[in-house]
Write a protein that holds these residues in place. Structure first.
Motif, short mmCIF file in Angstrom:
data_model
loop_
_atom_site.label_atom_id
_atom_site.label_comp_id
_atom_site.label_asym_id
_atom_site.label_seq_id
_atom_site.Cartn_x
_atom_site.Cartn_y
_atom_site.Cartn_z
N GLY A 142 0.64 -1.23 0.09
CA GLY A 142 0.06 -0.16 0.10
C GLY A 142 0.72 1.21 -0.09
N CYS A 143 1.81 1.38 -0.87
CA CYS A 143 2.57 2.56 -0.99
C CYS A 143 2.59 3.13 -2.54
CB CYS A 143 4.25 2.23 -0.56
SG CYS A 143 4.46 1.67 1.04
N PRO A 144 1.57 3.84 -2.73
CA PRO A 144 1.10 4.22 -4.05
C PRO A 144 2.12 5.10 -4.91
CG PRO A 144 -0.28 5.41 -2.49
CD PRO A 144 0.45 4.29 -1.72
N SER A 145 2.94 5.92 -4.05
CA SER A 145 3.96 6.73 -4.82
C SER A 145 5.33 5.91 -4.94
CB SER A 145 4.13 7.94 -3.83
OG SER A 145 3.00 8.60 -3.59
N LEU A 146 5.44 4.79 -4.29
CA LEU A 146 6.70 4.22 -4.40
C LEU A 146 7.06 3.89 -5.63
CD1 LEU A 146 9.09 2.78 -2.82
CD2 LEU A 146 7.63 0.67 -2.89
N GLU A 147 8.21 4.35 -6.44
CA GLU A 147 8.64 4.06 -7.63
C GLU A 147 9.97 3.02 -7.92
OE1 GLU A 147 10.04 8.17 -8.89
OE2 GLU A 147 8.19 8.73 -8.92
N SER A 148 10.73 2.93 -6.74
CA SER A 148 11.84 2.13 -7.00
C SER A 148 12.11 1.65 -5.60
CB SER A 148 13.03 2.71 -7.71
OG SER A 148 13.63 3.70 -7.10
N ILE A 149 12.89 0.21 -5.65
CA ILE A 149 13.69 -0.26 -4.43
C ILE A 149 14.88 -0.49 -5.01
CG2 ILE A 149 13.67 -2.29 -3.13
CD1 ILE A 149 10.84 -2.77 -3.51
N ARG A 150 16.04 0.38 -4.45
CA ARG A 150 17.15 0.39 -4.90
C ARG A 150 18.14 -0.64 -3.86
NH1 ARG A 150 17.31 6.94 -6.02
NH2 ARG A 150 15.67 7.04 -7.49
#
Length: 534
Positions: free
Chosen positions: A461-469
């Motif tokens: 539920g993290c709608p703004s999450l773009e990447s997992i670096r």
């Protein structure tokens, strides 16, 4: 049993025992169990084992509860020269010895490998009943009570009220334990139980405790869990020797002020909805177990009442932190001095009136207030598990990066935070869970690029999450779950080293591909509502 034998003679003595000549079967097994029991070094340890006969067959025995029952019976004495040793520590040692001697089985462990509960094999339970039969009366013996000298009975477990009422007054006066689950418990019985130390009414169909409960001057353990009791009598405050009070899943609404007189109380259990007036918990300076502390707005306890509870251990959840207004006020809890608290949950209740304001501006006063309060709640560096829920600040506190013993962290409903601490720098972290962080854009920035020991990671539920670096140091990762992250476009890359991985991705519409390094190590792959090509 053999692990406690340190000499050749002791091993030979066991080897030459006549029990090995018996034919295989229950008789031989029982003889071996008796030998294991007889070789328990301490008479108190033998009494602790015998006390387990109070539980029904195939019953799940909660570790903490069993130790508290032993403690109430006065069976946990420190060894010579170990006067500072806590009773609970002695109880844990006894429990482990009984496990090592195979007298407990079917153990359930928590994430850290600590045993939470266990069972006894039917034959082991029979042995416990046999060695305690002279002083115990159990449900199975209700029809043969006439064969007992009731003056010797000290412990009664789950017998009908009629059986109990047939006992003589002098026999009742000698009882030290009473386990009951009847629908009716006559108030006159309590007047006869002058030596009672344990009263277990769990699942009894009763709706109230009589005032006569206050006459049980020697009572050390009281359990009214899973009853319909709606209020405690004021006389509860006269139980000055009470060590353990269990009140889970009751109809209790509020605790009486008289509870502040229970100065020897070490363990208390209750549901988080129960109202606790100000001035009670702060007086209970011997408390080791306190499941919830709900900060009052006007009439409830202030956060400062936690300050005097210096012996708290285990888990602690602090609720309604929106009622704490400053860092200085938060510091009154003195959490940094509570070395034995290994798990903390900080929870703010969502306030609908301030919801729009708190979500629209990270510089608003309420968000600054949350940041200051959380900074003031600095725990001891020995903390192993941390959960933060409902936090409205934009930044997490600086002390998170000092928690070198932290094994698990959960961040729930923290909508104004755009990032998370550099958790990869915590050397013992094994589990990470991030949920409902609306403004979180990236996991892996600010040095969060290595997870040397993390085994489980989930992000929901993290709608703004773009990447997992995360580019390195995830060799221990065994499970990665990502759900409801609509803007996520990339997952961690890896150069290899992961032995196996369970990967689950759901409702991540913009994620179109998976790193080959992850796919090569997948033992389980679940994709739902995602358009992905390898």
């Amino acid at each position: 049993m053999m692990r406690t034998k340190n000499s050749r003679e002791e091993w030979l003595l066991i080897q030459k025992s006549q029990i090995w000549e018996l034919p295989e079967g229950n008789e031989r097994i029982m003889s071996v169990l008796k030998l294991s029991f007889q070789n328990l070094k301490s008479s108190l340890l033998k009494q602790c084992f015998a006390y387990c006969s109070m539980f029904p067959e195939d019953f799940t025995i909660e570790r903490e509860k069993l130790i508290q029952l032993w403690m109430a019976q006065g069976l946990l004495h420190p060894s010579p020269g170990q006067h500072m040793e806590q009773m609970e520590d002695i109880g844990n040692e006894y429990f482990n010895i009984l496990c090592q001697n195979s007298l407990f089985q079917d153990v359930t462990k928590d994430d850290d490998g600590i045993i939470e509960d266990c069972k006894m094999h039917d034959l082991v339970h029979d042995l416990a009943k046999e060695v305690s039969k002279c002083e115990s009366l159990m449900q199975e013996l209700k029809n043969v009570m006439e064969d007992h000298n009731t003056l010797e009975i000290r412990h009664v477990s789950h017998v009908p009220i009629l059986t109990l009422e047939r006992m003589s007054e002098s026999s009742m006066a000698r009882l030290r334990s009473l386990f009951m689950s009847d629908d009716q418990v006559p108030s006159t019985i309590f007047l006869k139980l002058r030596a009672l130390r344990v009263l277990d009414l769990e699942e009894a169909g009763i709706e109230e405790l009589p005032n006569s409960i206050g006459k049980l001057k020697h009572l050390r353990y009281l359990d009214i869990s899973y009853t319909r009791i709606q209020a405690l009598p004021k006389s509860i405050g006269k139980l000055y020797n009470l060590q353990t009070l269990r009140m889970r899943r009751t109809d209790l609404k509020k605790l009486p002020q008289e509870m502040k007189n229970l100065i020897n109380l070490r363990h208390v259990y209750f549901d988080e909805e129960i109202e606790i007036p100000a001035g009670i918990l702060g007086k209970l300076s011997n408390l080791r177990t306190l499941p919830y502390f709900s900060v009052g707005k006007e009439t409830g306890p202030g956060i400062g009442e936690l300050g005097g509870l210096k012996q708290l251990k285990g888990r602690l959840t602090i609720l309604n932190l929106e009622h704490v207004k400053s860092e200085e006020e938060a510091k009154k809890a003195k959490l940094e001095e509570k070395r034995d608290v290994c798990e903390l949950t900080f929870e703010w209740t969502r306030d609908d009136k301030n919801e729009e304001e708190s979500e629209s501006s990270t510089s608003s006063s309420i968000n600054d207030e949350h940041e200051q309060v959380l900074e003031g709640l600095r725990p001891d560096t020995n903390l192993q598990r941390l959960q933060i829920e409902g936090f409205r600040g934009a930044r997490f506190p600086s002390w998170v990066m000092c928690l070198n013993n932290l094994k698990k962290i959960k961040l729930f409903d923290c909508p104004n935070c755009e990032g998370v601490p550099a958790l990869g720098q915590l050397p013992n972290l094994r589990r990470v869970k991030i949920c409902r962080m609306d403004n979180l854009k990236c996991v892996g920035a600010d040095g969060l690029d290595s997870f040397p020991l993390v085994e489980h990671m989930s992000i929901f539920g993290c709608p703004s999450l773009e990447s997992i670096r995360i580019t390195q140091g995830i060799a221990s990762l065994r499970e990665l779950i990502i759900k409801d992250c609509d803007n996520l476009t990339s997952l961690p890359t890896t150069q290899g080293g992961i032995a196996s991985l369970e990967l689950e991705i759901s409702k991540c519409d913009r994620l179109s591909s998976l790193p080959s390094g992850l796919l090569l190590r997948c033992t389980s792959l679940k994709l739902r509502y995602a358009i992905i090509s390898p």
